[in-house]
Design a protein around this motif. Structure first.
Motif, PDB file in Angstrom:
ATOM      1  N   LEU A  61       0.829  -1.201   0.000  1.00 24.28           N
ATOM      2  CA  LEU A  61       0.000   0.000   0.000  1.00 24.28           C
ATOM      3  C   LEU A  61       0.866   1.254   0.000  1.00 24.28           C
ATOM      4  CD1 LEU A  61      -2.896   1.037   0.127  1.00 24.28           C
ATOM      5  CD2 LEU A  61      -2.693   1.048   2.615  1.00 24.28           C
ATOM      6  N   GLY A  62       1.948   1.244   0.766  1.00 21.47           N
ATOM      7  CA  GLY A  62       2.856   2.385   0.793  1.00 21.47           C
ATOM      8  C   GLY A  62       3.507   2.630  -0.554  1.00 21.47           C
ATOM      9  N   VAL A  63       3.908   1.579  -1.231  1.00 18.13           N
ATOM     10  CA  VAL A  63       4.531   1.726  -2.551  1.00 18.13           C
ATOM     11  C   VAL A  63       3.515   2.253  -3.565  1.00 18.13           C
ATOM     12  CG1 VAL A  63       5.523   0.431  -4.464  1.00 18.13           C
ATOM     13  CG2 VAL A  63       6.320   0.012  -2.153  1.00 18.13           C
ATOM     14  N   LEU A  64       2.295   1.747  -3.517  1.00 20.53           N
ATOM     15  CA  LEU A  64       1.273   2.192  -4.460  1.00 20.53           C
ATOM     16  C   LEU A  64       0.879   3.652  -4.231  1.00 20.53           C
ATOM     17  CD1 LEU A  64      -1.053  -0.934  -4.670  1.00 20.53           C
ATOM     18  CD2 LEU A  64       0.575  -0.113  -6.370  1.00 20.53           C
ATOM     19  N   LEU A  65       0.834   4.086  -2.998  1.00 14.76           N
ATOM     20  CA  LEU A  65       0.446   5.463  -2.721  1.00 14.76           C
ATOM     21  C   LEU A  65       1.527   6.462  -3.109  1.00 14.76           C
ATOM     22  CD1 LEU A  65      -1.465   5.160   0.655  1.00 14.76           C
ATOM     23  CD2 LEU A  65      -2.399   5.581  -1.603  1.00 14.76           C
ATOM     24  N   THR A  66       2.774   6.061  -3.086  1.00 20.49           N
ATOM     25  CA  THR A  66       3.828   6.996  -3.474  1.00 20.49           C
ATOM     26  C   THR A  66       3.866   7.202  -4.982  1.00 20.49           C
ATOM     27  OG1 THR A  66       5.449   5.206  -3.563  1.00 20.49           O
ATOM     28  CG2 THR A  66       5.289   6.432  -1.499  1.00 20.49           C
ATOM     29  N   ALA A  67       3.253   6.308  -5.742  1.00 18.92           N
ATOM     30  CA  ALA A  67       3.248   6.446  -7.196  1.00 18.92           C
ATOM     31  C   ALA A  67       2.149   7.388  -7.678  1.00 18.92           C
ATOM     32  CB  ALA A  67       3.077   5.075  -7.843  1.00 18.92           C
ATOM     33  N   CYS A  68       1.223   7.749  -6.818  1.00 16.15           N
ATOM     34  CA  CYS A  68       0.128   8.635  -7.205  1.00 16.15           C
ATOM     35  C   CYS A  68       0.589  10.087  -7.126  1.00 16.15           C
ATOM     36  CB  CYS A  68      -1.074   8.432  -6.287  1.00 16.15           C
ATOM     37  SG  CYS A  68      -1.763   6.782  -6.368  1.00 16.15           S
ATOM     38  N   THR A  69       0.317  10.821  -8.156  1.00 13.56           N
ATOM     39  CA  THR A  69       0.668  12.235  -8.176  1.00 13.56           C
ATOM     40  C   THR A  69      -0.296  12.974  -9.080  1.00 13.56           C
ATOM     41  OG1 THR A  69       2.432  13.821  -8.571  1.00 13.56           O
ATOM     42  CG2 THR A  69       2.301  11.964 -10.071  1.00 13.56           C
ATOM     43  N   THR A  70      -0.385  14.267  -8.874  1.00 14.10           N
ATOM     44  CA  THR A  70      -1.208  15.086  -9.753  1.00 14.10           C
ATOM     45  C   THR A  70      -0.299  15.776 -10.752  1.00 14.10           C
ATOM     46  OG1 THR A  70      -1.067  16.919  -8.195  1.00 14.10           O
ATOM     47  CG2 THR A  70      -2.985  15.490  -8.010  1.00 14.10           C
ATOM     48  N   VAL A  71      -0.793  15.916 -11.955  1.00 12.33           N
ATOM     49  CA  VAL A  71      -0.029  16.580 -13.013  1.00 12.33           C
ATOM     50  C   VAL A  71      -0.469  18.038 -13.064  1.00 12.33           C
ATOM     51  CG1 VAL A  71       0.503  16.593 -15.468  1.00 12.33           C
ATOM     52  CG2 VAL A  71       0.137  14.426 -14.288  1.00 12.33           C
ATOM     53  N   GLN A  72       0.470  18.925 -12.908  1.00 13.44           N
ATOM     54  CA  GLN A  72       0.173  20.353 -12.930  1.00 13.44           C
ATOM     55  C   GLN A  72      -0.098  20.803 -14.368  1.00 13.44           C
ATOM     56  OE1 GLN A  72      -0.248  21.990 -10.156  1.00 13.44           O
ATOM     57  NE2 GLN A  72       0.341  20.194  -8.971  1.00 13.44           N
ATOM     58  N   PRO A  73      -0.880  21.878 -14.538  1.00 14.18           N
ATOM     59  CA  PRO A  73      -1.203  22.337 -15.898  1.00 14.18           C
ATOM     60  C   PRO A  73       0.026  22.651 -16.743  1.00 14.18           C
ATOM     61  CG  PRO A  73      -2.634  23.404 -14.313  1.00 14.18           C
ATOM     62  CD  PRO A  73      -1.618  22.623 -13.530  1.00 14.18           C
ATOM     63  N   TRP A  74       1.077  23.185 -16.152  1.00 14.67           N
ATOM     64  CA  TRP A  74       2.265  23.515 -16.939  1.00 14.67           C
ATOM     65  C   TRP A  74       3.105  22.282 -17.273  1.00 14.67           C
ATOM     66  CZ3 TRP A  74       1.479  25.094 -11.905  1.00 14.67           C
ATOM     67  CH2 TRP A  74       2.261  24.486 -10.942  1.00 14.67           C
ATOM     68  N   GLU A  75       2.819  21.143 -16.643  1.00 14.67           N
ATOM     69  CA  GLU A  75       3.525  19.903 -16.953  1.00 14.67           C
ATOM     70  C   GLU A  75       2.802  19.080 -18.018  1.00 14.67           C
ATOM     71  OE1 GLU A  75       5.544  18.924 -12.666  1.00 14.67           O
ATOM     72  OE2 GLU A  75       3.496  18.261 -13.032  1.00 14.67           O
ATOM     73  N   ARG A  76       1.586  19.408 -18.314  1.00 14.69           N
ATOM     74  CA  ARG A  76       0.800  18.619 -19.262  1.00 14.69           C
ATOM     75  C   ARG A  76       1.291  18.759 -20.688  1.00 14.69           C
ATOM     76  NH1 ARG A  76      -4.908  19.968 -16.391  1.00 14.69           N
ATOM     77  NH2 ARG A  76      -4.455  18.752 -14.529  1.00 14.69           N
ATOM     78  N   GLY A  77       2.008  19.822 -20.977  1.00 13.29           N
ATOM     79  CA  GLY A  77       2.561  19.997 -22.313  1.00 13.29           C
ATOM     80  C   GLY A  77       3.557  18.903 -22.657  1.00 13.29           C
ATOM     81  N   ASN A  78       4.293  18.415 -21.654  1.00 12.52           N
ATOM     82  CA  ASN A  78       5.249  17.330 -21.898  1.00 12.52           C
ATOM     83  C   ASN A  78       4.534  16.035 -22.274  1.00 12.52           C
ATOM     84  OD1 ASN A  78       7.413  18.995 -21.296  1.00 12.52           O
ATOM     85  ND2 ASN A  78       7.350  18.483 -19.131  1.00 12.52           N
TER      86      ASN A  78
END
Length: 74
Positions: free
Chosen positions: A15-32
């Motif tokens: 559970l700890g490993v799976l939760l560290t993989a979750c992140t939000t993508v910021q609008p300025w990072e979506r271009g990549n």
């Protein structure tokens, strides 16, 4: 009791490993992520034309990932 503790530790670690993989993508990072290099199919028009050509020759539609069938010329 020992098996329960081991199972609980493994579950918490997973559970700890799976939760560290979750992140939000910021609008300025979506271009990549929108770059052509990140696409699953780098040539969608060419793939569409090939699928149409294949379907026309085989007189079938869909299931382009399967091998065989028809005259076997593709």
């Amino acid at each position: 009791m020992r098996m329960f503790k081991l199972t609980a530790k493994i579950l918490l670690l997973t559970l700890g490993v799976l939760l560290t993989a979750c992140t939000t993508v910021q609008p300025w990072e979506r271009g990549n992520l929108a770059k052509p290099q990140m696409a699953l199919d780098p040539y969608p028009l060419q793939s569409s034309l090939r699928a149409h050509n294949y379907g026309s020759r085989e007189a079938a539609a869909g299931g382009n990932a399967a091998q065989g069938g028809g005259c076997g010329c593709y």
